[in-house]
Write a protein that holds these residues in place. Structure first.
Motif, PDB file in Angstrom:
ATOM      1  N   PHE A 142      -8.482   5.496  -7.790  1.00  0.00           N
ATOM      2  CA  PHE A 142      -7.284   4.911  -7.173  1.00  0.00           C
ATOM      3  C   PHE A 142      -7.543   4.672  -5.680  1.00  0.00           C
ATOM      4  CE2 PHE A 142      -2.883   5.893  -5.389  1.00  0.00           C
ATOM      5  CZ  PHE A 142      -2.412   4.608  -5.586  1.00  0.00           C
ATOM      6  N   MET A 164      -8.898  -3.141  -1.796  1.00  0.00           N
ATOM      7  CA  MET A 164      -7.790  -4.105  -1.647  1.00  0.00           C
ATOM      8  C   MET A 164      -7.428  -4.285  -0.163  1.00  0.00           C
ATOM      9  SD  MET A 164      -4.036  -3.874  -3.444  1.00  0.00           S
ATOM     10  CE  MET A 164      -4.720  -3.022  -4.835  1.00  0.00           C
ATOM     11  N   PHE A 165      -7.403  -3.158   0.547  1.00  0.00           N
ATOM     12  CA  PHE A 165      -7.083  -3.212   1.975  1.00  0.00           C
ATOM     13  C   PHE A 165      -8.152  -4.015   2.728  1.00  0.00           C
ATOM     14  CE2 PHE A 165      -7.291  -0.975   6.229  1.00  0.00           C
ATOM     15  CZ  PHE A 165      -6.133  -1.545   6.730  1.00  0.00           C
ATOM     16  N   LEU A 224      -7.499   9.899   2.878  1.00  0.00           N
ATOM     17  CA  LEU A 224      -7.112   8.928   1.848  1.00  0.00           C
ATOM     18  C   LEU A 224      -7.140   9.581   0.471  1.00  0.00           C
ATOM     19  CD1 LEU A 224      -6.288   6.138   0.934  1.00  0.00           C
ATOM     20  CD2 LEU A 224      -8.708   5.482   0.874  1.00  0.00           C
ATOM     21  N   ARG A 264       2.602  10.925 -10.831  1.00  0.00           N
ATOM     22  CA  ARG A 264       1.759  12.065 -11.202  1.00  0.00           C
ATOM     23  C   ARG A 264       2.584  13.343 -11.319  1.00  0.00           C
ATOM     24  NH1 ARG A 264      -3.875  10.699 -10.047  1.00  0.00           N
ATOM     25  NH2 ARG A 264      -3.764   8.588  -9.201  1.00  0.00           N
ATOM     26  N   PRO A 298       1.330  13.905   0.107  1.00  0.00           N
ATOM     27  CA  PRO A 298       1.960  13.986  -1.221  1.00  0.00           C
ATOM     28  C   PRO A 298       2.617  15.328  -1.512  1.00  0.00           C
ATOM     29  CG  PRO A 298      -0.166  12.920  -1.394  1.00  0.00           C
ATOM     30  CD  PRO A 298      -0.062  13.418   0.016  1.00  0.00           C
ATOM     31  N   PHE A 321       0.839  -1.204   0.000  1.00  0.00           N
ATOM     32  CA  PHE A 321       0.000   0.000   0.000  1.00  0.00           C
ATOM     33  C   PHE A 321       0.873   1.252   0.000  1.00  0.00           C
ATOM     34  CE2 PHE A 321      -2.672  -3.235   2.122  1.00  0.00           C
ATOM     35  CZ  PHE A 321      -3.690  -3.294   1.175  1.00  0.00           C
ATOM     36  N   ALA A 322       1.913   1.208   0.814  1.00  0.00           N
ATOM     37  CA  ALA A 322       2.817   2.358   0.868  1.00  0.00           C
ATOM     38  C   ALA A 322       3.487   2.560  -0.497  1.00  0.00           C
ATOM     39  CB  ALA A 322       3.869   2.150   1.949  1.00  0.00           C
ATOM     40  N   PRO A 327       2.160   8.598   8.105  1.00  0.00           N
ATOM     41  CA  PRO A 327       1.828   8.546   6.684  1.00  0.00           C
ATOM     42  C   PRO A 327       2.092   9.908   6.040  1.00  0.00           C
ATOM     43  CG  PRO A 327      -0.151   8.229   8.060  1.00  0.00           C
ATOM     44  CD  PRO A 327       0.974   8.548   8.967  1.00  0.00           C
ATOM     45  N   PHE A 328       2.633   9.864   4.845  1.00  0.00           N
ATOM     46  CA  PHE A 328       3.133  11.103   4.232  1.00  0.00           C
ATOM     47  C   PHE A 328       2.016  11.884   3.539  1.00  0.00           C
ATOM     48  CE2 PHE A 328       3.131   8.029   0.830  1.00  0.00           C
ATOM     49  CZ  PHE A 328       2.744   8.762  -0.261  1.00  0.00           C
ATOM     50  N   SER A 350       2.301   6.357  -6.993  1.00  0.00           N
ATOM     51  CA  SER A 350       1.264   7.174  -7.618  1.00  0.00           C
ATOM     52  C   SER A 350       1.600   8.662  -7.525  1.00  0.00           C
ATOM     53  CB  SER A 350      -0.076   6.887  -6.935  1.00  0.00           C
ATOM     54  OG  SER A 350      -1.025   7.866  -7.284  1.00  0.00           O
ATOM     55  N   LEU A 387       0.993   4.086  -2.977  1.00  0.00           N
ATOM     56  CA  LEU A 387       0.745   5.513  -2.746  1.00  0.00           C
ATOM     57  C   LEU A 387       1.950   6.364  -3.152  1.00  0.00           C
ATOM     58  CD1 LEU A 387      -1.088   5.216   0.682  1.00  0.00           C
ATOM     59  CD2 LEU A 387      -2.048   6.231  -1.391  1.00  0.00           C
ATOM     60  N   ASP A 399      -1.655   4.326   6.221  1.00  0.00           N
ATOM     61  CA  ASP A 399      -1.691   4.739   4.811  1.00  0.00           C
ATOM     62  C   ASP A 399      -3.125   4.825   4.297  1.00  0.00           C
ATOM     63  OD1 ASP A 399       1.030   5.042   4.477  1.00  0.00           O
ATOM     64  OD2 ASP A 399       1.345   2.969   3.853  1.00  0.00           O
ATOM     65  N   CYS A 451      -4.118  10.137  -2.171  1.00  0.00           N
ATOM     66  CA  CYS A 451      -4.204   9.628  -3.549  1.00  0.00           C
ATOM     67  C   CYS A 451      -4.292  10.771  -4.544  1.00  0.00           C
ATOM     68  CB  CYS A 451      -5.422   8.721  -3.696  1.00  0.00           C
ATOM     69  SG  CYS A 451      -5.296   7.205  -2.737  1.00  0.00           S
ATOM     70  N   LEU A 464      -7.672   1.037  -3.702  1.00  0.00           N
ATOM     71  CA  LEU A 464      -6.812   0.741  -2.545  1.00  0.00           C
ATOM     72  C   LEU A 464      -7.645   0.326  -1.334  1.00  0.00           C
ATOM     73  CD1 LEU A 464      -3.982   3.449  -2.366  1.00  0.00           C
ATOM     74  CD2 LEU A 464      -3.747   1.026  -2.900  1.00  0.00           C
TER      75      LEU A 464
END
Lengths: 361, 144
Positions: free
Chosen positions: B42, B49-50, B32, A22, A106, A11-12, A103-104, A18, A15, B86, B36, B46
């Motif tokens: 997207f 999926m999670f 989230l 972008r 973007p 998942f990390a 968690p970062f 992506s 993300l 995340d 994203c 996710l």
């Protein structure tokens, strides 16, 4: 930029990839330290973003391994929930350049990546300039500390003009730094001049002089080709202007394009004075060095013809500093074994117009 | 309908909307979506999926604890915590963080109650999946 991201968590990775894609980056992924090391061996990444907490090999160990490998410098960012000062010290000690807290966000990630890119581009710029200047120097070792002196004189002139001249609006600290960095490239085009002409100890024939003059165009073409590929590289544009125009004269009688006055880029007009002062005060196999006083007199007499009067004014204001710098960076040239000057005697006694029109540029 | 900053929280076993993204939120759709870069599809992929993987990830933590393999349990709890962080699942994230910390400190008496907390938060998150997807769509202003 091609970036390697390392995390054991899909998942990390998703993300991160992506967000980076972008923003226009090319992204490769590794799920652990060993995979990352394999990527590093290929040498295709300049920036790595790695999770700190990973099984088998943590981010700190990976960072140390990357630093111990003989590769180009890789900007290493640690992605971590560890944000205490002790953790940061530990990360920096391992060689990490930056941290992103998970968690970062973007926007923050991309800004930090841009910072990394900027630092890498500075490193690349310095390496590029140094390599190119050394290449030019390797073709004409007789000139000794010429490049160092020209860059020193150019910077001194730019600083003086920044503080006391009508050009103060055109010159800032960045300009001074750029002229210091790029002025050693002024004769880069000489790498394309045949040895028989470049290293000829005596006076050049008119045909040979014509060939010699092409060093400005050869250098310009080289840098233009680089600019086609990297149009945003300001230092290349600056260097190109110096390389192409440092033999132009204020009155339009120079080469290669016969530009005059303000049509000659300011950086080139500055380097022209620095370059000629150094040529006059340096000993060559075909001529002895002129005294500082004589060189100063000759430059002053060429104000408005060969040189921009404002730049000559700046030169005269700091001529004493030139003399000091000239002594500090003087070449250690043996006093004997100099061949008698076959030509180019204008450097000794004639006007600058005579000397530089008929001899070595 | 919830606004962009509304999130899901758990009240008495039933997921419901809450009007701020507090630490206690079950799911924080705006977080989230932001992570994203506002790509709803997207984010939805996710999240699905999670949700699909969540039972397996929880089982791996439990299996390691059943075997008294605390190191593996700590690693699995860390992995689940990171994923929850995340995916903008703060309550699950916090429950995992407490379990991971206890395992790191070797507070073995805490293992069972803290694993139960994690299990509970996973169940809450799974029960709220449909609402979470809806909240995400609302947040992204995508017709549901």
């Amino acid at each position: 930029m091609r970036i390697l991201i390392v995390d054991d968590n899909d998942f990390a990775l998703a993300l991160l990839a992506s967000a980076l894609r972008r923003a226009g980056h090319e992204v490769d992924q590794a799920h652990n330290g060993d995979e990352a090391i394999e990527w590093v061996r290929r040498g295709v990444h300049r920036l790595i973003i790695s999770d700190w907490d990973m099984p088998l090999m943590d981010g700190l160990t990976l960072c140390r391994k990357v630093r111990s490998m003989s590769t180009n410098y890789i900007y290493f960012m640690l992605l971590t929930a560890h944000d205490s000062s002790n953790d940061i010290v530990e990360g920096l000690s391992a060689g990490a350049d930056d941290f992103i807290v998970k968690p970062f966000k973007p926007a923050e990630l991309l800004l930090r990546v841009r910072t990394g890119e900027r630092l890498l581009s500075l490193e690349m710029r310095d390496v590029t300039i140094f390599s190119m200047a050394k290449l030019a120097e390797s073709r004409d070792k007789e000139t000794g500390q010429h490049l160092e002196r020209v860059r020193s004189y150019s910077r001194m002139l730019a600083r003086q003009l920044m503080e006391h001249s009508p050009y103060r609006d055109q010159i800032d600290d960045a300009f001074v730094r750029l002229i210091h960095e790029t002025s050693p490239l002024h004769d880069i085009g000489k790498v394309g001049i045949p040895d028989s002409i470049l290293l000829k100890p005596g006076k050049l024939t008119p045909e040979e002089f014509e060939v010699m003059q092409t060093h400005t165009v050869l250098g310009q073409e080289t840098l233009d080709a680089a600019l086609d590929k990297y149009p945003d590289a300001q230092f290349l544009r600056f260097a190109r202007d110096i390389v192409a125009c440092h033999h132009e004269r204020f009155d339009g009688t120079g080469y290669p394009n016969g530009l005059s006055g303000q049509d000659i880029p300011l950086c080139a007009r500055i380097v022209a004075v620095a370059d000629v002062y150094d040529a006059l005060t340096s000993k060559r196999i075909y001529k002895p060095a002129l005294t500082h006083e004589k060189a100063t007199e000759m430059i002053a007499s060429s104000s408005g013809s060969h040189f921009d009067p404002e730049i000559v004014r700046a030169f005269l204001a700091i001529a004493g500093e030139f003399e000091i710098s000239q002594r500090e960076l003087a070449d250690l040239v043996p006093e004997v074994c100099l061949a008698p000057p076959v030509g180019d005697a204008g450097l000794l006694t004639g006007s600058l117009s005579t000397s530089f029109a008929s001899g070595q540029p | 309908m919830p606004s962009q900053h509304e999130t899901l929280s758990d009240a008495g076993g039933e997921a419901e909307f809450q009007h701020s993204e507090s630490e206690a939120a079950v799911f924080a759709p705006a977080q989230l979506l932001g992570r994203c870069m506002d790509d709803y599809h997207f984010a939805a992929d996710l999240l699905k999926m999670f949700t699909d993987r969540l039972p397996q990830m929880l089982a791996e933590v439990g299996d390691a604890l059943d075997l008294d393999d605390n190191a593996t349990a700590e690693r699995k709890a860390h992995f689940l915590k990171g994923s929850a962080g995340d995916l903008a699942a703060p309550r699950l994230f916090q429950a995992c963080a407490r379990l991971e910390a206890a395992l790191r400190r070797k507070e073995l008496s805490q293992r069972v109650p803290l694993l139960a907390d994690v299990r509970h938060e996973v169940e809450v998150f799974l029960r709220a999946h449909a609402q979470s997807m809806e909240a995400l769509a609302q947040c992204a202003e995508v017709p549901v």
